[in-house]
Design a protein around this motif. Structure first.
Motif, PDB file in Angstrom:
ATOM      1  N   ARG A 158      -6.221   3.732  33.880  1.00 23.35           N
ATOM      2  CA  ARG A 158      -6.646   3.524  32.631  1.00 23.35           C
ATOM      3  C   ARG A 158      -7.401   4.696  31.901  1.00 23.35           C
ATOM      4  NH1 ARG A 158      -8.437  -2.184  30.577  1.00 23.35           N
ATOM      5  NH2 ARG A 158      -6.278  -2.650  31.312  1.00 23.35           N
ATOM      6  N   GLU A 159      -8.373   5.220  32.607  1.00 25.03           N
ATOM      7  CA  GLU A 159      -9.134   6.449  32.162  1.00 25.03           C
ATOM      8  C   GLU A 159      -8.534   7.351  32.333  1.00 25.03           C
ATOM      9  OE1 GLU A 159     -12.094   5.893  30.822  1.00 25.03           O
ATOM     10  OE2 GLU A 159     -11.996   3.839  31.150  1.00 25.03           O
ATOM     11  N   ILE A 160      -7.728   7.674  33.178  1.00 25.19           N
ATOM     12  CA  ILE A 160      -6.843   8.964  33.331  1.00 25.19           C
ATOM     13  C   ILE A 160      -6.043   9.094  32.210  1.00 25.19           C
ATOM     14  CG2 ILE A 160      -5.340   9.974  34.754  1.00 25.19           C
ATOM     15  CD1 ILE A 160      -6.297   9.089  37.000  1.00 25.19           C
ATOM     16  N   LEU A 161      -5.229   7.862  31.970  1.00 31.36           N
ATOM     17  CA  LEU A 161      -4.466   7.899  30.669  1.00 31.36           C
ATOM     18  C   LEU A 161      -5.019   8.212  29.371  1.00 31.36           C
ATOM     19  CD1 LEU A 161      -1.448   7.462  29.596  1.00 31.36           C
ATOM     20  CD2 LEU A 161      -2.209   5.138  29.485  1.00 31.36           C
ATOM     21  N   ARG A 162      -6.365   7.838  29.159  1.00 33.29           N
ATOM     22  CA  ARG A 162      -6.992   8.097  27.860  1.00 33.29           C
ATOM     23  C   ARG A 162      -7.381   9.374  27.736  1.00 33.29           C
ATOM     24  NH1 ARG A 162     -12.637   5.558  28.000  1.00 33.29           N
ATOM     25  NH2 ARG A 162     -12.659   6.217  26.061  1.00 33.29           N
ATOM     26  N   MET A 163      -7.681  10.158  29.028  1.00 36.27           N
ATOM     27  CA  MET A 163      -8.109  11.700  28.900  1.00 36.27           C
ATOM     28  C   MET A 163      -6.961  12.310  28.793  1.00 36.27           C
ATOM     29  SD  MET A 163     -11.508  11.950  31.229  1.00 36.27           S
ATOM     30  CE  MET A 163     -10.795  10.838  32.622  1.00 36.27           C
ATOM     31  N   ALA A 164      -5.854  11.765  29.578  1.00 31.38           N
ATOM     32  CA  ALA A 164      -4.465  12.689  29.369  1.00 31.38           C
ATOM     33  C   ALA A 164      -4.108  12.848  28.043  1.00 31.38           C
ATOM     34  CB  ALA A 164      -3.215  11.911  30.347  1.00 31.38           C
TER      35      ALA A 164
END
Length: 444
Positions: A231-237
């Motif tokens: 989820r955090e990776i997707l937000r930053m992506a």
């Protein structure tokens, strides 16, 4: 920081010079850190230019592929900056965000390293002269290793900046640059472009080791986490990937311009390499200011504060770019002699100085506005301007170079930079106007 929220107190009207003063003083370490890297690049270019024109051209062609690949990795990591900026009081959370960002950069770096290894094939397809291709040696392999190292361990300096620890960046950049310069002076005369590659890889390994150690010390955390947080990776992506794609589009187009210059001959490629090396020196202010601006825009209390920060940053980089352009207009030939003694290369570079000056001003201001848009988490708009502007450049650069040589090529490059800057300015003003609400200390 350019301007912290502590400086902007309720009911206090900020005077115009104050953001500029804050930027010049509190983020001066970023200027020094960026300047150290530019010094190493200039030393390498100068050493190769005085050895042989073909070596300098070969270095320019490999660098033209390395630059967009490195930009893709750094762009993916820079996507964490607006998020880390809100964690200044919670450094352990910032470290977790960096770990997530590195999962994204690792995928980008692995793909990019493969592209760098294909440089000889790209050069042949691009029509580069055979004597230039013969000078590549192991440089593509060394540059690919540099990309992988950056993907696995990069982003620590960016996290330190977002956390307000800009001064610590010097502790990794200055020693690593000193090592790189020494290795360049020792290895480049005997090994040519391969010596430059060895110096870069060694410097990168040292810089990453020191910067990560400093970050862990500041955050009190452990190293690489084996458990990514999707989820955090997707937000930053959502922020990082558009920025990464923007940089890939930009530097791929600029790399294609280098190959178009090479098709005019080794002298054209060498002159272009010298100009782009100087562009990096003049552009130092925009890189440092843009890196500092993103977290501050992300933490801006009001849209008015965000506009004020952007104006201050633009004032600094415009002044720096104009100063650099004026120096070259007056002392261009003397400066170019530091890079090459080839009369044909000198003449070509001197003739392009007026276009170089305009391109540098527009390009540096574009870097700042792109950083501001990322701070607003609107980096997808930055991607749109790059696709349109550099797409048009890709369509016209080869006909322009074929018809009018290097002058035509640089005219196309300069016009593209001005068009992109104009679009970025309109988009930034529009997005700041729409950012009328504040949530969690961030302009939304």
């Amino acid at each position: 920081m350019i301007l912290s929220r502590a400086v902007v107190r309720p009911g206090f009207r900020l005077s115009w010079p104050l953001p500029i003063v804050c930027c010049c003083t509190r983020h001066f370490p970023l200027f020094l850190a960026g300047g150290a890297g530019i010094v190493a690049q200039v030393v390498g270019t100068s050493l190769l230019g005085h050895q042989a024109t073909a070596r300098l051209a070969a270095f320019a062609l490999v660098s033209a592929v390395l630059t967009p690949v490195s930009a893709a990795v750094s762009g993916g990591l820079r996507g964490m900056s607006p998020f880390v900026a809100t964690c200044r009081d919670r450094p352990d959370e910032a470290l977790a965000l960096l770990k997530d960002a590195r999962w994204l950069s690792l995928g980008l770096g692995a793909a990019g390293a493969g592209v760098v290894l294909c440089v000889p094939v790209i050069a042949r397809i691009g029509g580069a002269p055979r004597e230039v291709i013969a000078e590549f040696g192991a440089l593509p392999l060394l540059f690919a290793l540099h990309v992988l190292l950056s993907a696995v361990g990069g982003g620590a300096n960016g996290a330190l900046v977002a956390l307000g620890r800009s001064r610590l960046v010097l502790r990794s950049s200055l020693p690593s640059t000193a090592v790189e310069v020494v290795l360049l002076l020792v290895l480049a005369p005997s090994m040519g472009v391969e010596g430059v590659g060895v110096a870069l890889v060694t410097s990168t390994a040292l810089a990453l080791t020191v910067s990560n150690t400093l970050l862990l010390w500041q955050c009190g955390g452990s190293g690489w986490s084996p458990r990514p947080r999707p989820r955090e990776i997707l937000r930053m992506a959502k922020v990082g990937l558009p920025m990464s794609a923007t940089l890939v589009v930009k530097f791929t187009a600029l790399g294609a311009v280098t190959y178009a210059a090479a098709r005019t001959g080794a002298h054209g490629a060498a002159a272009h390499a010298v100009l782009m090396s100087l562009h990096g020196i003049v552009g130092l202010a925009s890189l440092a200011t843009g890196q500092a601006l993103t977290p501050e825009i992300a933490r801006a209390a009001t849209p008015r504060e965000a506009r004020r920060l952007a104006r201050a940053a633009l004032t600094i980089v415009t002044g720096a770019a104009l100063a650099g352009g004026l120096v070259l207009l007056r002392f261009g030939e003397e400066v170019f002699r530091l890079f090459t003694s080839d009369a044909e290369v000198l003449a070509s570079a001197v003739a392009l100085v007026p276009l170089f000056a305009v391109h540098t001003v527009a390009g540096n201001c574009g870097v700042v506005l792109g950083s501001a848009l990322m701070g607003l988490r609107r980096s997808s708009w930055n991607l749109a301007t790059a696709v349109v502007g550099y797409g048009l450049l890709a369509l016209v650069m080869t006909p322009m170079a074929t018809t009018w040589g290097m002058a035509g090529l640089w005219t196309a490059l300069t016009v593209a930079s001005v068009l992109i800057l104009t679009a970025q300015a309109v988009i930034f003003v529009r997005n700041v106007r729409l950012s009328a609400s504040v949530a969690g200390g961030q302009v939304t």
